[in-house]
Design a protein around this motif. Sequence first.
Motif, PDB file in Angstrom:
ATOM      1  N   PHE A  40       0.821  -1.216   0.000  1.00  0.00           N
ATOM      2  CA  PHE A  40       0.000   0.000   0.000  1.00  0.00           C
ATOM      3  C   PHE A  40       0.863   1.278   0.000  1.00  0.00           C
ATOM      4  N   GLY A  41       2.190   1.123   0.129  1.00  0.00           N
ATOM      5  CA  GLY A  41       3.053   2.285   0.211  1.00  0.00           C
ATOM      6  C   GLY A  41       3.961   2.431  -0.997  1.00  0.00           C
ATOM      7  N   SER A  42       5.267   2.381  -0.711  1.00  0.00           N
ATOM      8  CA  SER A  42       6.279   2.629  -1.740  1.00  0.00           C
ATOM      9  C   SER A  42       6.461   1.465  -2.698  1.00  0.00           C
ATOM     10  N   GLY A  43       5.971   0.327  -2.365  1.00  0.00           N
ATOM     11  CA  GLY A  43       6.139  -0.841  -3.231  1.00  0.00           C
ATOM     12  C   GLY A  43       7.010  -1.891  -2.575  1.00  0.00           C
ATOM     13  N   VAL A  44       7.104  -3.026  -3.232  1.00  0.00           N
ATOM     14  CA  VAL A  44       7.865  -4.153  -2.693  1.00  0.00           C
ATOM     15  C   VAL A  44       9.365  -3.834  -2.753  1.00  0.00           C
ATOM     16  N   THR A  45      10.012  -4.101  -1.595  1.00  0.00           N
ATOM     17  CA  THR A  45      11.453  -3.880  -1.498  1.00  0.00           C
ATOM     18  C   THR A  45      12.137  -5.187  -1.128  1.00  0.00           C
ATOM     19  N   LEU A  46      13.449  -5.152  -1.057  1.00  0.00           N
ATOM     20  CA  LEU A  46      14.239  -6.334  -0.704  1.00  0.00           C
ATOM     21  C   LEU A  46      14.441  -6.485   0.793  1.00  0.00           C
ATOM     22  N   SER A  47      13.946  -5.520   1.588  1.00  0.00           N
ATOM     23  CA  SER A  47      14.113  -5.605   3.037  1.00  0.00           C
ATOM     24  C   SER A  47      13.230  -6.708   3.602  1.00  0.00           C
ATOM     25  N   GLY A  48      13.794  -7.382   4.619  1.00  0.00           N
ATOM     26  CA  GLY A  48      13.047  -8.474   5.230  1.00  0.00           C
ATOM     27  C   GLY A  48      12.027  -7.964   6.253  1.00  0.00           C
ATOM     28  N   SER A  49      11.272  -8.877   6.837  1.00  0.00           N
ATOM     29  CA  SER A  49      10.238  -8.522   7.807  1.00  0.00           C
ATOM     30  C   SER A  49      10.068  -9.652   8.811  1.00  0.00           C
ATOM     31  N   GLY A  50       9.398  -9.333   9.908  1.00  0.00           N
ATOM     32  CA  GLY A  50       9.045 -10.352  10.881  1.00  0.00           C
ATOM     33  C   GLY A  50       7.772 -11.086  10.462  1.00  0.00           C
ATOM     34  N   ILE A  51       7.379 -12.035  11.292  1.00  0.00           N
ATOM     35  CA  ILE A  51       6.207 -12.845  10.945  1.00  0.00           C
ATOM     36  C   ILE A  51       4.935 -12.022  11.042  1.00  0.00           C
ATOM     37  N   MET A  52       4.786 -11.226  12.096  1.00  0.00           N
ATOM     38  CA  MET A  52       3.531 -10.523  12.342  1.00  0.00           C
ATOM     39  C   MET A  52       3.387  -9.253  11.523  1.00  0.00           C
ATOM     40  N   ASP A  53       4.404  -8.822  10.811  1.00  0.00           N
ATOM     41  CA  ASP A  53       4.222  -7.695   9.890  1.00  0.00           C
ATOM     42  C   ASP A  53       4.404  -8.126   8.439  1.00  0.00           C
ATOM     43  N   SER A  54       4.398  -9.417   8.207  1.00  0.00           N
ATOM     44  CA  SER A  54       4.508  -9.945   6.850  1.00  0.00           C
ATOM     45  C   SER A  54       3.108 -10.211   6.291  1.00  0.00           C
ATOM     46  N   VAL A  55       3.073 -10.772   5.097  1.00  0.00           N
ATOM     47  CA  VAL A  55       1.791 -11.084   4.470  1.00  0.00           C
ATOM     48  C   VAL A  55       1.038 -12.173   5.247  1.00  0.00           C
ATOM     49  N   PHE A  56       1.761 -12.872   6.138  1.00  0.00           N
ATOM     50  CA  PHE A  56       1.102 -13.911   6.952  1.00  0.00           C
ATOM     51  C   PHE A  56      -0.008 -13.311   7.817  1.00  0.00           C
ATOM     52  N   LEU A  57       0.181 -12.065   8.310  1.00  0.00           N
ATOM     53  CA  LEU A  57      -0.841 -11.432   9.147  1.00  0.00           C
ATOM     54  C   LEU A  57      -2.144 -11.225   8.371  1.00  0.00           C
ATOM     55  N   VAL A  58      -2.033 -10.851   7.112  1.00  0.00           N
ATOM     56  CA  VAL A  58      -3.242 -10.649   6.295  1.00  0.00           C
ATOM     57  C   VAL A  58      -4.008 -11.957   6.146  1.00  0.00           C
ATOM     58  N   MET A  93       0.942  -8.913  -6.613  1.00  0.00           N
ATOM     59  CA  MET A  93       1.526  -9.279  -7.903  1.00  0.00           C
ATOM     60  C   MET A  93       1.768  -8.032  -8.755  1.00  0.00           C
ATOM     61  N   VAL A  94       0.847  -7.093  -8.728  1.00  0.00           N
ATOM     62  CA  VAL A  94       1.014  -5.864  -9.497  1.00  0.00           C
ATOM     63  C   VAL A  94       2.199  -5.057  -8.968  1.00  0.00           C
ATOM     64  N   ARG A  95       2.293  -4.939  -7.644  1.00  0.00           N
ATOM     65  CA  ARG A  95       3.379  -4.147  -7.060  1.00  0.00           C
ATOM     66  C   ARG A  95       4.740  -4.836  -7.253  1.00  0.00           C
ATOM     67  N   GLN A  96       4.715  -6.160  -7.206  1.00  0.00           N
ATOM     68  CA  GLN A  96       5.966  -6.899  -7.434  1.00  0.00           C
ATOM     69  C   GLN A  96       6.434  -6.747  -8.881  1.00  0.00           C
ATOM     70  N   GLY A  97       5.500  -6.763  -9.793  1.00  0.00           N
ATOM     71  CA  GLY A  97       5.874  -6.558 -11.195  1.00  0.00           C
ATOM     72  C   GLY A  97       6.412  -5.169 -11.435  1.00  0.00           C
ATOM     73  N   GLN A  98       5.878  -4.167 -10.730  1.00  0.00           N
ATOM     74  CA  GLN A  98       6.399  -2.809 -10.871  1.00  0.00           C
ATOM     75  C   GLN A  98       7.815  -2.697 -10.308  1.00  0.00           C
ATOM     76  N   ALA A  99       8.049  -3.414  -9.166  1.00  0.00           N
ATOM     77  CA  ALA A  99       9.380  -3.337  -8.551  1.00  0.00           C
ATOM     78  C   ALA A  99      10.422  -4.092  -9.357  1.00  0.00           C
ATOM     79  N   ALA A 100      10.062  -5.252  -9.922  1.00  0.00           N
ATOM     80  CA  ALA A 100      11.032  -6.064 -10.670  1.00  0.00           C
ATOM     81  C   ALA A 100      11.101  -5.677 -12.131  1.00  0.00           C
ATOM     82  N   GLY A 101      10.154  -4.942 -12.613  1.00  0.00           N
ATOM     83  CA  GLY A 101      10.149  -4.564 -14.017  1.00  0.00           C
ATOM     84  C   GLY A 101       9.593  -5.656 -14.900  1.00  0.00           C
ATOM     85  N   GLU A 102       9.278  -6.785 -14.326  1.00  0.00           N
ATOM     86  CA  GLU A 102       8.692  -7.899 -15.059  1.00  0.00           C
ATOM     87  C   GLU A 102       7.950  -8.804 -14.072  1.00  0.00           C
ATOM     88  N   LEU A 103       7.108  -9.638 -14.623  1.00  0.00           N
ATOM     89  CA  LEU A 103       6.358 -10.585 -13.781  1.00  0.00           C
ATOM     90  C   LEU A 103       6.227 -11.880 -14.562  1.00  0.00           C
TER      91      LEU A 103
END
Length: 232
Positions: A40-58, A93-103
């Motif tokens: 919802f913000g700047s887009g997908v980055t390469l920085s890691g995350s914990g379990i409770m702030d990852s997509v697992f929480l959703v 998937m849309v945000r990941q494609g924008q960050a990687a330039g391809e999907l």
Amino acid sequence: MRNLLGSLLAIIGAAATLVSPWQAWYNNRHGSSYKFYEVFGSGVTLSGSGIMDSVFLVFLITAVLAVAGVVLRSRALVGAAGVIAFGFTILWMVRQGQAAGELTVTGANNRGLGSGVAYAFGGGLLMIIGSLMMTGRTRRTVVAEPARTKTADQAMYGTAATTSAPPAITTTAPADKNPVPPAAAPAATPAQTSASAAPTASERTGTERLSKEERQMLGLDEDASAEPKKQN
């Protein structure tokens, strides 16, 4: 039957979404290492995350909603869980494609979308289908009874309303204009009259036994003494 099948699909979909963060999502990177709020913000980055702030929480929240909807037989809860899981996966998937330039899909070099995205995508879709198959709760129609009015005594003492029987109507037969006279007693015959008037033998013998003086005293010989005088 429809509730059973819909609930089964919803549970399978919720389980699939919970498994997806522990599978490869893109370039052999697990979904539990992606921050969910980056979508919802700047887009997908390469920085890691914990379990409770990852997509697992959703997906944990969507699974809880789906199970609650199955228990309560609520199509709305199951459908909402499916829409959130499915929509979040598409947005990622849309945000990941924008960050990687391809999907692309995972190939021989393990680059592109992995099995974790397929689990999340399929799980959300199963929850939506399950909500559409469910019939929800059956509504019971309640027929309102007419209100009963209470009398003052019933309202004071709380007695139940009782119905009083209508007063009995008595009818009298009209008097007969020509009443039948009662049967007269049979008249006595002359034989019965003479028999009752004649003295019995015992009475005659008793009179004959009286002496002359007693007869004179009683006046019984007055008629006998008077007859000779009338002849002279």
